[in-house]
Every structure is written in C-alpha cells, then in structure tokens.
Scaffold this motif. Structure first.
Motif, short mmCIF file in Angstrom:
data_model
loop_
_atom_site.label_atom_id
_atom_site.label_comp_id
_atom_site.label_asym_id
_atom_site.label_seq_id
_atom_site.Cartn_x
_atom_site.Cartn_y
_atom_site.Cartn_z
N THR A 105 2.77 -0.81 -1.07
CA THR A 105 1.73 -1.74 -0.63
C THR A 105 0.34 -1.12 -0.66
OG1 THR A 105 2.06 -1.15 1.70
CG2 THR A 105 3.33 -3.01 0.84
N GLY A 116 8.25 -4.04 7.65
CA GLY A 116 8.42 -5.48 7.79
C GLY A 116 9.55 -5.77 8.75
N GLU A 137 1.92 -9.57 -1.86
CA GLU A 137 0.56 -9.88 -1.44
C GLU A 137 -0.42 -8.81 -1.91
OE1 GLU A 137 1.00 -10.34 2.75
OE2 GLU A 137 1.74 -12.40 2.62
N ALA A 138 0.02 -7.56 -1.94
CA ALA A 138 -0.85 -6.48 -2.41
C ALA A 138 -1.23 -6.68 -3.88
CB ALA A 138 -0.17 -5.13 -2.23
N ARG A 150 7.38 -9.46 0.78
CA ARG A 150 6.18 -10.30 0.77
C ARG A 150 4.91 -9.43 0.85
NH1 ARG A 150 8.17 -13.84 3.83
NH2 ARG A 150 7.42 -13.01 5.82
N ARG A 151 4.95 -8.33 1.59
CA ARG A 151 3.79 -7.45 1.69
C ARG A 151 3.46 -6.82 0.33
NH1 ARG A 151 4.24 -2.93 4.68
NH2 ARG A 151 1.96 -2.84 4.88
#
Length: 449
Positions: free
Chosen positions: A62, A90, A102-103, A98-99
């Motif tokens: 991330t 998480g 998103e990155a 998801r992290r």
C-alpha cells in the motif's frame, strides 16, 4: 505449529537495547533476542527453495513504492502462472485487499484495468500486522506460507521522520525479525529488503559503499533529535538483522537503498503527494515564486552546475524487482540512486516548469525569496498550506552546496541495471522535462491545483 517467541515475550526496545540507551549498537541486535533457539539451530541445515520463483510473499504493497513493486511482481509472476501473496493491515482479507486497490486507484483507467487483470488470477491478500507475533497470522496460514513461499519482498515499514527509534522499534525492527523468522521456517526463503539510502550516510560525513558490512562501518547509532533519526536507525537495525541471518545460515539477501523516488512516468495521478519534491513543486507553482538559484552562486553571481538525485517510480520498481528476483544466493546491497553528472538540478527543474508555461517569478536575492515564499504559503487556505512545503522550509534556509553529481557510489546498482538491460535505455535514467511537467498535470488531475 510455529515455535516463535510468545506474544507476552515479544522483543522490545528495552529488552534489546536496555531501558535508558541513548546509543544503540549493532551487537545489541542478536537474533536470539527475537527468534526462538530451535528455529535458529535448524536454520543452517534448511533446504533452499526448489526451482524458479513462483510464489512471492510481499509486505508494504500500500506504500508509494510498494504499490509499483506489487504491480511489477504481478507482471513477472503472470509469465509463469505464479502467485503474489501480500500481507496488509485490515480487519479482514477483503479490507486489506481494498487498501491495495485504493493505493493504485488514482483515476487512471488504464492502470486500474491492468492491475485487476493481473490481480484476479495471481494476487492473494492476507490481513496481518508487522507489529504482531507471526505477522498477525494464524498458525495454519503461517505454516502454509512457510511451506509454499519461494521469496519474500519486505517493503513495509512505519515511515515517520518525527517519531523516535523507540516508537518505531515494534513495526520496523521486531517486524523485520518476524520476516526473518518466516524466511527460516521449513526452508530458506531469499529476502529482498527495502531500506533507505539514509542508512549509508556515515556519521562523520560521506557514505559507505554498496559492498561494505553495515555492522562494521556503522557499529553504533546515536539516538537524538536529528531529522529522521528514528526511521533511519530502524532501517539500519533491519539491515543488521539480515546480515546476522546471512552469517548464520547463508540466507540469500538483497538490500535496496533508494533515495528520492519520483512520480510514475506513465500512469496519471501516481506521485507521492507527501514527499518534499512534490510539496516544493506545488508550492512554487501556487505562489509563483522561485529563487534565482537553490544553490550557492559563484564568485561572479552566476548559477553553478548541480545535481538532483531522483528516479522515476516505474524504473525503480522494475529494477528492484528484476535484481531481487535474481538474488537467490549471497548478500547484495544496491544504492538505488541517480548519480549522473548531467547538470539537472532544482534550478533546471524550475526552468522546465517556466518553459511549460507556469507563471513563476525568479527572485535574485535568496533571503528575499525565502521571506516572500514563506509569507505566500502562510496566506494559503488551510488545505493548501498543509500540502505545501511550509513545514519543511528549514531545509531551504540557506542555498545548498552545488554538488555536480551524486555524493555516493551506486556503481554496483548501475552495472547490474546495464547488465540486465533494465528500463527503456538499459541504463539508469536521467530526470526529464516530461516527468517534471507530469507533476503539475498529476496535481491538477488529483484536484490539488
């Protein structure tokens, strides 16, 4: 079952260095303070991973450089129908995945499509935590990784240039020891370790070479209030642990010491919005103010030749992945630097911004520029002020010395890059006008300009 140190006996700053230490020593970082005796005793006789690398465990996907290492490893492993397993924080695996998504989601549709096409068949994400025993994984998952992983890419760290070493010890030092423990479980697993070039800077000035033992060149580190002392010391400690492990059992290790990682040369919106260069470019464009030179002028008042050390994120990720994949024996350290004596400096970067049409006025007197620059940033909105270089302005209180090329040797890194033909030119790239102008385009793309 794993046999690591139990959660209630986790190593701490105090148990490793002593309660009141104001100097930490490489000799303090004995593996037995972190890893149980049975694991260490078995390590010298462990088998090496069989065959080519097909399953890679990665931490730190991330982070800014980590996201591109993740993408680069997915591209490499897709060619052999392999798997990349990422550990991320998480509440569960879905939240951790998801992290990572998103990155990489900066609004560039091509990047999102490319990542998902690779990730769907080749990426597994686990929820874990470097600061916990066994990386926060359950026994069954730990044992599966111990048996199946061929190589570990350890990129994760708590990156904070304000917190002291004592506060960073858990995630950055004890966390690296957990990576070592996994590398010594069931079979040896080569480790790629993302350090920082700041580790190589010697206390008396200059820097150590790529092939020198960090324990011998820097046997002690003071704990003080100097900039980023805690972070630099925590990464030094990680290198010490890996040197100790290599001596113990021949664990293959590749250490990468990057300096400034620049924007991605291709994907829109992918730049490190928190780093000093991004903040400086943002501030210069927003205020429209730059000094005649960021460096000391010569005796006649002219600008001098200088150098800005930085590498595009895409090249850095490609190089680290390619060299790390081949590091299946020995101990290798690479200074991931741009040491070209090419005259490309912060002054030239401002030239390019002006040539691209940005309304920037150069101020002849440096002190006047600094005063007006500070005042202009202080008058910005709260949000823009937070995004500016204002809180890092101490780094610009006086003009910098005009150093024409990198202060450190990165010949091993450059030779390895050229030998492997990495990058568009098969060599370490220069900073270009298109990359610098992409900073402005990316900041607009992200709604920051």
């Amino acid at each position: 079952m794993t046999t690591g140190i139990s959660a209630d006996a986790r190593p701490t700053f105090e148990s490793v260095h002593g309660c009141d230490a104001n100097v930490v020593r490489a000799a303090d970082l004995a593996l037995g303070k972190f890893i149980d005796a049975a694991t260490l005793a078995a390590a010298p006789s462990l088998p090496a991973p069989p065959g080519p690398v097909r399953t890679v465990l990665m931490t730190g996907a991330t982070g800014y450089l980590g996201r591109f290492l993740c993408l680069s490893w997915l591209e490499r492993l897709a060619q052999v129908d392999g798997k990349l397993i990422c550990i991320a924080r998480g509440d569960d695996a879905e939240a951790a995945r998801r992290r990572i998504e998103e990155a990489l989601d900066s609004g560039d549709a091509e990047l999102s499509r490319h990542f998902r096409a690779l990730a769907d068949p080749h990426l597994e994400v686990l929820a874990g935590d470097l600061a916990e025993a066994d990386l926060g994984l359950d026994t069954g998952t730990w044992d599966r990784l111990a048996q199946s992983v061929d190589l570990i890419v350890h990129c994760a760290a708590l990156v904070n240039h304000v917190l002291p070493y004592r506060r960073l010890f858990g995630p950055n030092v004890a966390g690296t020891a957990e990576i070592v423990k996994l590398a010594l479980s069931t079979r040896l697993k080569p480790v790629n370790y993302l350090s920082t070039f700041a580790v190589a800077v010697l206390p008396g000035g200059g820097s150590m070479g790529e092939d020198q033992d960090v324990r011998q060149k820097i046997p002690t580190r003071p704990l003080d209030d100097s900039y980023a002392n805690g972070y630099r010391t925590s990464k030094w400690a990680g290198e010490v642990l890996l040197r100790e492990t290599h001596d113990l059992c021949g664990l293959p290790v590749a250490v990468f010491r990057p300096s400034m990682i620049l924007a991605h040369g291709r994907y829109g919106g992918q730049l490190n919005v928190h780093d000093r260069l991004t903040r400086l470019i943002f501030s210069i464009v927003v205020t429209g103010l730059a000094p005649r030179s960021f460096y000391r002028l010569d005796a006649d008042g002219n600008r001098q030749r200088a150098h800005y050390d930085g590498l595009p994120a895409d090249f850095a990720a490609e190089a680290i992945t390619a060299l790390g994949a081949e590091a299946t024996a020995g101990y290798h350290t690479y200074h991931v630097l741009n040491t070209h004596d090419d005259g490309i400096s912060m002054d030239r970067i401002v030239d390019w911004l002006i040539e691209a049409g940005n309304d920037i006025k150069r101020i002849d007197d440096y002190d006047e520029w600094l005063r007006r620059f500070r005042s202009a940033m202080e008058s910005l909105s709260d949000e823009r002020r937070r995004r500016s270089v204002l809180r890092l302005l101490n780094a610009y209180t006086v003009p910098a010395p005009p150093i024409p090329s990198g202060q450190a040797s990165a010949e091993g890194f450059r030779a390895a890059v050229k030998s492997a033909g990495i990058g568009e030119t098969g060599d370490v790239p220069h900073v270009t006008p298109s990359l610098i102008n992409k900073y402005v385009a990316d900041l607009r793309h992200l709604g920051r300009l």
